[in-house]
Design an enzyme around this catalytic site. Structure first.
Site, short mmCIF file in Angstrom:
data_model
loop_
_atom_site.label_atom_id
_atom_site.label_comp_id
_atom_site.label_asym_id
_atom_site.label_seq_id
_atom_site.Cartn_x
_atom_site.Cartn_y
_atom_site.Cartn_z
N HIS A 98 -2.96 30.11 -13.50
CA HIS A 98 -2.72 29.21 -14.64
C HIS A 98 -3.30 29.81 -15.93
O HIS A 98 -2.69 29.71 -16.99
CB HIS A 98 -3.39 27.84 -14.41
CG HIS A 98 -2.85 27.10 -13.22
ND1 HIS A 98 -3.57 26.93 -12.07
CD2 HIS A 98 -1.67 26.48 -13.02
CE1 HIS A 98 -2.85 26.23 -11.20
NE2 HIS A 98 -1.70 25.95 -11.75
N ASP A 134 6.67 31.42 -8.14
CA ASP A 134 7.56 30.45 -7.52
C ASP A 134 8.93 30.62 -8.16
O ASP A 134 9.33 29.87 -9.06
CB ASP A 134 7.01 29.03 -7.72
CG ASP A 134 7.73 28.05 -6.80
OD1 ASP A 134 8.86 28.37 -6.35
OD2 ASP A 134 7.18 26.99 -6.52
N GLN A 141 11.45 27.67 -8.06
CA GLN A 141 11.13 26.62 -9.04
C GLN A 141 11.61 27.03 -10.43
O GLN A 141 12.22 26.24 -11.15
CB GLN A 141 9.62 26.38 -9.04
CG GLN A 141 9.15 25.53 -10.21
CD GLN A 141 7.73 25.05 -10.07
OE1 GLN A 141 7.46 24.14 -9.30
NE2 GLN A 141 6.80 25.64 -10.80
#
Ligand code: PAF
Length: 282
Positions: A36, A149, A152
């Site tokens: 993140h 991901d 996604q």
């Protein structure tokens, strides 16, 4: 760093920041880790202000997935974000995002259906729905997601194109390359579930993926290269390979031949208690 948890103050805060330049959004579900923070650093390099959302989205959890057990560490996450130079933290309650009577679902067919979508029915509907709402709430100039991901990211891009949310209308969606350990294993909070021996063995995943990509580039039949990849994972210590597929990078349609378009090798496999996912350009 300002923190808001209602939509009206969010809009006011974003409007004030917008006078100073571009707004970047990094959507998260909290329990922040290095991946993140990489997105936040990339966002800071590209925009005047970074907005991070922390929202554990109930709609992307299946009936057998434990929403209540998902880690919630708002105070620690908030300290990390303030230190990383984030301007605004958007941390709404579920009742703010899905008020009583909420009835709208966004379902992106095709790209949501295979790979992880086959095992987690409804999961990508939940992701598409919440990301669409976050885009409308924050109206960012850019939004950043990890390439780790890939499915996604592909679902979000398809949803944003289909609903006219992508630049030049609203948001530029930026995929940030996967951060890897020295031995090539993609960084993930799931690596923490591995024992020392499993962690060492897990490096076979990126190695075998690179070998399969090289073999396909040299003319090996895709089905054979994928079978060899699966065998290498099992020989290397993975007990189950959920899938290993060569896919069109956008639509995620499985490819039986490499062709000339952009392709991605996408794998999910289990070692010890962890289910690891990875993908690479092929
Ligand atoms: O990747 C995640 O953390 C979530 O799926 C996202 C994109 C924040 C949507 O809830």
């Amino acid at each position: 760093m300002q923190t808001v948890n209602r939509i009206v103050p969010l809009r006011d805060a974003v409007a004030a920041l917008r006078h100073e330049g571009k707004i970047a959004l990094v959507p998260t579900m909290g329990a922040l880790h290095e991946g993140h923070l990489t997105l936040v650093r990339e966002a800071r390099a590209r925009a005047a202000h970074v907005v991070v959302s922390i929202f554990v989205n109930p709609r992307q959890f299946g009936a057998n997935e434990d929403l209540d057990a998902y880690p919630r560490r708002l105070a620690a996450d908030s300290a990390l974000l303030a230190e990383a130079g984030v301007s605004l933290l958007w941390a709404p309650a579920a009742s703010e995002v899905y008020p009583a009577g909420y009835a709208t679902n966004i379902s992106v067919s095709g790209v949501s259906e295979g790979l992880c979508g086959a095992e987690r029915p409804g999961h990508f509907d939940g992701v598409a729905t919440v990301v669409c709402k976050l885009f409308h709430q924050v109206l960012p100039d850019i939004a950043l997601f990890g390439e780790k991901d890939w499915q996604q990211l592909a679902v979000i891009r398809r949803m944003a194109r289909d609903l006219d949310l992508m630049r030049p209308h609203v948001t530029d969606i930026i995929g940030v390359p996967t951060v890897r350990e020295a031995d090539g294993l993609a960084m993930s909070s799931r690596n923490a579930y591995l024992t020392t021996a499993e962690r060492a063995a897990a490096a076979v995943l990126p190695r075998a993926m690179k070998q399969a990509i090289a073999a396909i580039a040299q003319g090996r039949a895709v089905a054979d290269a994928l079978a060899e990849l699966k065998a290498a994972l099992v020989a290397g210590g993975f007990h189950t390979v959920d899938y290993a597929e060569l896919c069109d990078a956008d639509s995620l349609a499985p490819l039986s031949e490499r062709g000339s378009g952009s392709a991605r090798l996408i794998v999910a496999a289990r070692i010890g208690k962890a289910r690891l996912i990875d993908n690479m350009a092929a």
